[in-house]
Design a protein around this motif. Structure first.
Motif, PDB file in Angstrom:
ATOM      1  N   VAL A   6      33.468  38.299  36.008  1.00 31.11           N
ATOM      2  CA  VAL A   6      33.095  37.975  37.382  1.00 31.11           C
ATOM      3  C   VAL A   6      32.076  38.998  37.851  1.00 31.11           C
ATOM      4  N   LYS A   7      31.037  38.531  38.562  1.00 33.03           N
ATOM      5  CA  LYS A   7      30.101  39.452  39.198  1.00 33.03           C
ATOM      6  C   LYS A   7      29.580  38.830  40.487  1.00 33.03           C
ATOM      7  N   THR A   8      29.074  39.671  41.374  1.00 35.32           N
ATOM      8  CA  THR A   8      28.662  39.215  42.707  1.00 35.32           C
ATOM      9  C   THR A   8      27.472  38.270  42.666  1.00 35.32           C
ATOM     10  N   THR A   9      26.741  38.240  41.566  1.00 39.39           N
ATOM     11  CA  THR A   9      25.606  37.317  41.431  1.00 39.39           C
ATOM     12  C   THR A   9      25.924  36.181  40.464  1.00 39.39           C
ATOM     13  N   GLY A  10      27.199  36.019  40.118  1.00 41.42           N
ATOM     14  CA  GLY A  10      27.605  34.967  39.196  1.00 41.42           C
ATOM     15  C   GLY A  10      27.577  33.598  39.852  1.00 41.42           C
ATOM     16  N   ASN A  11      28.067  32.613  39.100  1.00 36.07           N
ATOM     17  CA  ASN A  11      28.104  31.235  39.581  1.00 36.07           C
ATOM     18  C   ASN A  11      29.370  30.589  39.032  1.00 36.07           C
ATOM     19  N   ASP A  12      30.141  29.958  39.879  1.00 39.24           N
ATOM     20  CA  ASP A  12      31.392  29.340  39.420  1.00 39.24           C
ATOM     21  C   ASP A  12      31.173  28.133  38.518  1.00 39.24           C
ATOM     22  N   SER A  13      29.922  27.699  38.351  1.00 46.09           N
ATOM     23  CA  SER A  13      29.609  26.639  37.392  1.00 46.09           C
ATOM     24  C   SER A  13      29.387  27.197  35.987  1.00 46.09           C
ATOM     25  N   LEU A  24      31.331  33.653  39.955  1.00 47.81           N
ATOM     26  CA  LEU A  24      31.096  34.312  41.231  1.00 47.81           C
ATOM     27  C   LEU A  24      32.406  34.775  41.864  1.00 47.81           C
ATOM     28  N   THR A  25      33.455  33.971  41.720  1.00 53.99           N
ATOM     29  CA  THR A  25      34.727  34.298  42.373  1.00 53.99           C
ATOM     30  C   THR A  25      35.791  34.706  41.363  1.00 53.99           C
ATOM     31  N   VAL A  26      36.615  35.642  41.793  1.00 54.94           N
ATOM     32  CA  VAL A  26      37.706  36.119  40.946  1.00 54.94           C
ATOM     33  C   VAL A  26      38.721  34.994  40.735  1.00 54.94           C
ATOM     34  N   GLY A  44      31.280  45.733  42.844  1.00 59.41           N
ATOM     35  CA  GLY A  44      30.951  45.020  44.064  1.00 59.41           C
ATOM     36  C   GLY A  44      32.167  44.784  44.919  1.00 59.41           C
ATOM     37  N   THR A  45      31.951  44.068  46.028  1.00 57.52           N
ATOM     38  CA  THR A  45      33.026  43.709  46.949  1.00 57.52           C
ATOM     39  C   THR A  45      33.210  42.202  46.908  1.00 57.52           C
ATOM     40  N   TYR A  46      34.451  41.764  46.772  1.00 57.20           N
ATOM     41  CA  TYR A  46      34.798  40.346  46.682  1.00 57.20           C
ATOM     42  C   TYR A  46      35.794  40.050  47.796  1.00 57.20           C
ATOM     43  N   THR A  47      35.439  39.142  48.704  1.00 54.73           N
ATOM     44  CA  THR A  47      36.293  38.817  49.837  1.00 54.73           C
ATOM     45  C   THR A  47      36.955  37.474  49.578  1.00 54.73           C
ATOM     46  N   GLN A  48      38.219  37.515  49.188  1.00 55.98           N
ATOM     47  CA  GLN A  48      38.973  36.312  48.854  1.00 55.98           C
ATOM     48  C   GLN A  48      40.458  36.659  48.786  1.00 55.98           C
ATOM     49  N   ASN A  49      41.290  35.678  48.976  1.00 55.49           N
ATOM     50  CA  ASN A  49      42.717  35.837  48.732  1.00 55.49           C
ATOM     51  C   ASN A  49      42.976  35.252  47.356  1.00 55.49           C
ATOM     52  N   LEU A  50      43.685  35.982  46.520  1.00 59.11           N
ATOM     53  CA  LEU A  50      43.852  35.609  45.114  1.00 59.11           C
ATOM     54  C   LEU A  50      45.300  35.305  44.780  1.00 59.11           C
ATOM     55  N   SER A  51      45.490  34.355  43.872  1.00 60.13           N
ATOM     56  CA  SER A  51      46.815  34.051  43.345  1.00 60.13           C
ATOM     57  C   SER A  51      46.758  34.126  41.828  1.00 60.13           C
ATOM     58  N   ILE A  52      47.596  34.991  41.269  1.00 66.87           N
ATOM     59  CA  ILE A  52      47.655  35.140  39.810  1.00 66.87           C
ATOM     60  C   ILE A  52      48.838  34.338  39.307  1.00 66.87           C
ATOM     61  N   GLY A  53      48.563  33.257  38.580  1.00 63.71           N
ATOM     62  CA  GLY A  53      49.599  32.377  38.079  1.00 63.71           C
ATOM     63  C   GLY A  53      49.777  32.451  36.576  1.00 63.71           C
ATOM     64  N   THR A  54      49.021  33.318  35.913  1.00 65.27           N
ATOM     65  CA  THR A  54      49.095  33.495  34.464  1.00 65.27           C
ATOM     66  C   THR A  54      49.264  34.976  34.170  1.00 65.27           C
ATOM     67  N   ALA A  55      50.120  35.316  33.236  1.00 64.06           N
ATOM     68  CA  ALA A  55      50.313  36.716  32.853  1.00 64.06           C
ATOM     69  C   ALA A  55      49.045  37.210  32.170  1.00 64.06           C
ATOM     70  N   LEU A  70      38.486  44.410  46.333  1.00 58.25           N
ATOM     71  CA  LEU A  70      38.973  43.078  46.672  1.00 58.25           C
ATOM     72  C   LEU A  70      39.502  43.152  48.096  1.00 58.25           C
ATOM     73  N   THR A  71      38.981  42.313  48.979  1.00 60.41           N
ATOM     74  CA  THR A  71      39.364  42.320  50.386  1.00 60.41           C
ATOM     75  C   THR A  71      39.864  40.945  50.775  1.00 60.41           C
ATOM     76  N   SER A  72      40.928  40.890  51.555  1.00 58.78           N
ATOM     77  CA  SER A  72      41.496  39.605  51.969  1.00 58.78           C
ATOM     78  C   SER A  72      40.511  38.839  52.837  1.00 58.78           C
ATOM     79  N   SER A  73      40.505  37.520  52.657  1.00 59.42           N
ATOM     80  CA  SER A  73      39.621  36.680  53.454  1.00 59.42           C
ATOM     81  C   SER A  73      40.346  36.072  54.647  1.00 59.42           C
ATOM     82  N   ALA A  74      41.659  36.180  54.676  1.00 60.06           N
ATOM     83  CA  ALA A  74      42.451  35.604  55.770  1.00 60.06           C
ATOM     84  C   ALA A  74      43.829  36.246  55.756  1.00 60.06           C
TER      85      ALA A  74
END
Length: 160
Positions: A6-13, A24-26, A44-55, A70-74
């Motif tokens: 993941v990087k701040t200039t990435g693309n989720d495609s 782009l997103t974690v 970098g700084t990533y503003t999102q709420n994350l859920s880890i569902g895989t070990a 990593l900063t919470s988005s909500a």
């Protein structure tokens, strides 16, 4: 599956398979990583709420917690450990700066009885819980700070 980047200039495609093709997103990386794999997060700084569902392992690409934030988005949790057993979070700064209340904070487990997460060399800054994980978790060289005033400003909460 394989390790993801993941990087701040990435693309989720992108494929996420290397830094040149990083997401782009974690969360996109977490949704596509396999058990035992690693999500490498570039500086970098990533503003999102994350859920880890895989070990898996979630860590800074450069092994330095001061370079990835990593900063919470909500309201809620910045990182939710839905699968704690075998999960490793390391070399990250994790912030939660929204309203303080029960079940809100930087790194929280939602799975009771699965208590073997590892949080290593992380920094948390929060207005609520810093770390809330099971009592058999490994917390290694972490810095936990906070400034909440609502009665939910606990640095580390370990539950059985």
């Amino acid at each position: 599956m394989a390790d993801k980047f993941v990087k701040t200039t990435g693309n989720d495609s992108n494929s996420g398979d290397d830094l040149a093709n990083a997401y782009l997103t974690v969360q996109k990386a977490l949704d596509n990583v396999g058990s035992g794999d690693t999500v490498f997060i570039d500086d970098g700084t990533y503003t999102q709420n994350l859920s880890i569902g895989t070990a898996c392992t979630v860590q800074s690409l450069n092994n330095d917690a001061t370079l990835v934030t990593l900063t919470s988005s909500a309201n809620g949790k910045t990182i939710t450990l839905a699968v704690a057993a075998g999960t490793i979070i390391q070399d990250l700064t994790v912030n939660y700066t929204n309203s303080a209340a029960a079940t809100r904070g930087a790194i929280l487990s939602t799975t009771t009885g699965v208590e073997t997460a590892t949080v290593r060399r992380c920094i948390t800054t929060t207005t609520a819980y810093g770390l809330m994980i099971g009592n058999n978790a490994v917390i290694d060289r972490c810095k936990v700070t906070g400034s909440g005033t609502s009665g939910h400003n606990w640095g580390i909460l370990c539950y059985a």
